[in-house]
Design an enzyme around this catalytic site. Sequence first.
Site, PDB file in Angstrom:
ATOM      1  N   TYR A  33       0.821  -1.197   0.000  1.00 32.23           N
ATOM      2  CA  TYR A  33       0.000   0.000   0.000  1.00 32.23           C
ATOM      3  C   TYR A  33       0.857   1.250   0.000  1.00 32.23           C
ATOM      4  O   TYR A  33       2.080   1.193   0.188  1.00 32.23           O
ATOM      5  CB  TYR A  33      -0.956  -0.004   1.199  1.00 32.23           C
ATOM      6  CG  TYR A  33      -0.314   0.316   2.536  1.00 32.23           C
ATOM      7  CD1 TYR A  33       0.498  -0.613   3.179  1.00 32.23           C
ATOM      8  CD2 TYR A  33      -0.509   1.547   3.159  1.00 32.23           C
ATOM      9  CE1 TYR A  33       1.085  -0.316   4.411  1.00 32.23           C
ATOM     10  CE2 TYR A  33       0.061   1.853   4.384  1.00 32.23           C
ATOM     11  CZ  TYR A  33       0.863   0.907   5.000  1.00 32.23           C
ATOM     12  OH  TYR A  33       1.450   1.203   6.201  1.00 32.23           O
ATOM     13  N   ARG A  52       8.058   4.188  -4.730  1.00 36.17           N
ATOM     14  CA  ARG A  52       8.136   3.264  -3.583  1.00 36.17           C
ATOM     15  C   ARG A  52       7.109   2.144  -3.736  1.00 36.17           C
ATOM     16  O   ARG A  52       7.391   0.988  -3.421  1.00 36.17           O
ATOM     17  CB  ARG A  52       7.926   4.022  -2.266  1.00 36.17           C
ATOM     18  CG  ARG A  52       8.189   3.139  -1.051  1.00 36.17           C
ATOM     19  CD  ARG A  52       8.152   3.922   0.246  1.00 36.17           C
ATOM     20  NE  ARG A  52       6.827   4.465   0.503  1.00 36.17           N
ATOM     21  CZ  ARG A  52       6.530   5.271   1.519  1.00 36.17           C
ATOM     22  NH1 ARG A  52       7.471   5.609   2.390  1.00 36.17           N
ATOM     23  NH2 ARG A  52       5.315   5.721   1.692  1.00 36.17           N
ATOM     24  N   ARG A  99      -7.965 -20.991  -1.322  1.00 33.04           N
ATOM     25  CA  ARG A  99      -6.883 -20.531  -0.460  1.00 33.04           C
ATOM     26  C   ARG A  99      -5.674 -21.439  -0.655  1.00 33.04           C
ATOM     27  O   ARG A  99      -5.727 -22.624  -0.315  1.00 33.04           O
ATOM     28  CB  ARG A  99      -7.319 -20.541   1.008  1.00 33.04           C
ATOM     29  CG  ARG A  99      -6.240 -20.017   1.950  1.00 33.04           C
ATOM     30  CD  ARG A  99      -6.670 -20.037   3.408  1.00 33.04           C
ATOM     31  NE  ARG A  99      -5.590 -19.568   4.276  1.00 33.04           N
ATOM     32  CZ  ARG A  99      -4.587 -20.328   4.719  1.00 33.04           C
ATOM     33  NH1 ARG A  99      -4.524 -21.612   4.386  1.00 33.04           N
ATOM     34  NH2 ARG A  99      -3.640 -19.817   5.493  1.00 33.04           N
ATOM     35  N   HIS A 101      -1.236 -21.123  -0.567  1.00 28.77           N
ATOM     36  CA  HIS A 101      -0.113 -20.218  -0.294  1.00 28.77           C
ATOM     37  C   HIS A 101       0.593 -19.776  -1.578  1.00 28.77           C
ATOM     38  O   HIS A 101       1.092 -18.666  -1.664  1.00 28.77           O
ATOM     39  CB  HIS A 101       0.900 -20.896   0.630  1.00 28.77           C
ATOM     40  CG  HIS A 101       0.425 -20.993   2.050  1.00 28.77           C
ATOM     41  ND1 HIS A 101      -0.655 -21.754   2.420  1.00 28.77           N
ATOM     42  CD2 HIS A 101       0.879 -20.407   3.187  1.00 28.77           C
ATOM     43  CE1 HIS A 101      -0.849 -21.640   3.727  1.00 28.77           C
ATOM     44  NE2 HIS A 101       0.068 -20.822   4.211  1.00 28.77           N
ATOM     45  N   LYS A 144       6.358  -1.852   1.897  1.00 31.72           N
ATOM     46  CA  LYS A 144       5.194  -1.254   2.580  1.00 31.72           C
ATOM     47  C   LYS A 144       4.042  -2.247   2.457  1.00 31.72           C
ATOM     48  O   LYS A 144       3.141  -2.109   1.614  1.00 31.72           O
ATOM     49  CB  LYS A 144       4.871   0.125   1.976  1.00 31.72           C
ATOM     50  CG  LYS A 144       4.017   0.975   2.903  1.00 31.72           C
ATOM     51  CD  LYS A 144       4.111   2.441   2.535  1.00 31.72           C
ATOM     52  CE  LYS A 144       3.133   3.326   3.294  1.00 31.72           C
ATOM     53  NZ  LYS A 144       3.308   3.373   4.727  1.00 31.72           N
ATOM     54  N   LEU A 200      11.085   1.280   6.825  1.00 35.18           N
ATOM     55  CA  LEU A 200      10.331   1.744   5.662  1.00 35.18           C
ATOM     56  C   LEU A 200      10.815   3.183   5.452  1.00 35.18           C
ATOM     57  O   LEU A 200      10.556   4.045   6.314  1.00 35.18           O
ATOM     58  CB  LEU A 200       8.834   1.699   5.974  1.00 35.18           C
ATOM     59  CG  LEU A 200       7.795   1.911   4.873  1.00 35.18           C
ATOM     60  CD1 LEU A 200       7.400   3.343   4.691  1.00 35.18           C
ATOM     61  CD2 LEU A 200       8.185   1.265   3.552  1.00 35.18           C
TER      62      LEU A 200
END
Length: 280
Positions: A33, A52, A99, A101, A144, A200
């Site tokens: 994000y 970024r 689902r 991985h 991030k 970050l």
Amino acid sequence: MEKKVYLNGEYLPLSEAKISVLDRGFLFGDGVYEVMPYYQGNFLGFKSHIERLNNSLAEIRLDLPYSVAQWHEILSPLMDNTRNQYIYLQVTRGVAPKRDHLFPKPTVPTVFAMCNDIPPFLEREHGIKGLTIADNRWARCNIKATALLANLLLKQQADDEGCGEAILVKDGYVTEGSASNVFAVVDGVLMTAPKGPAILAGITRDIVLELARANQIPVSEQAIPVTALKTASEIWVASSTREIVPIVELDGEKVADGKAGAVWQKMNALYQAYKQQDHV
Ligand code: PDD
């Protein structure tokens, strides 16, 4: 009127924006994000935020080749140019048939963005309390990532102690805050941890360093020993939504005289002027 958000190519009222429970962002926190500030018609550091984001996407091996101009076109309709706002932009690895991985093939990323007002910063003038806590996050903090559970637990722990930010410490050195970068003035030098996987690297951090260098404030991108932090004349935390906030008390002890310091006053004035200018 209900506010509009952006989801996968559409602008929708918030209550109509829906994603599948099989979205990997929901199931695994498999996404990244950005949070970008916007002051009365101008994004601050737009290109840097998109760079970024691209770096985070590359780190998690998720392909989404939008240009800076395309992102600008997508996000601009969400903004109100009479207000101070920030955009929250999230990209996940999308919905998979089940689902699993392993990455889905093909991958269709989910792209979501919403905008909120930046609240007034009463805390900025008075400063906040900080609490040093062991940094127990993973080894790739330069990404991030939306998976913020470790950061949330650290921030909540600080809040439980009446503190506005957790100051994270690893191997005797300050890394960053739970949602901010940390600066300290030590012997007249403005110090902050170097870029790398332990932090970050904030866009606000870059702006602060640029402004310091342009205004004869000595800087050092060198990790701050926690021992030096305890005797620092000033400590600040910086982020896109909070800007630059003085830490006036650390672990229950006043920082210097317990008030925002002279270097902060100078930097805050520089930052306030800088954010009003037009930037790319
Ligand atoms: N977070 N370090 C961490 C862990 C952060 O979460 C943030 C910001 C920063 C500062 O980055 P920037 O200056 O680019 O905002 C450093 C945002 C604001 C958030 O998660 O809401």
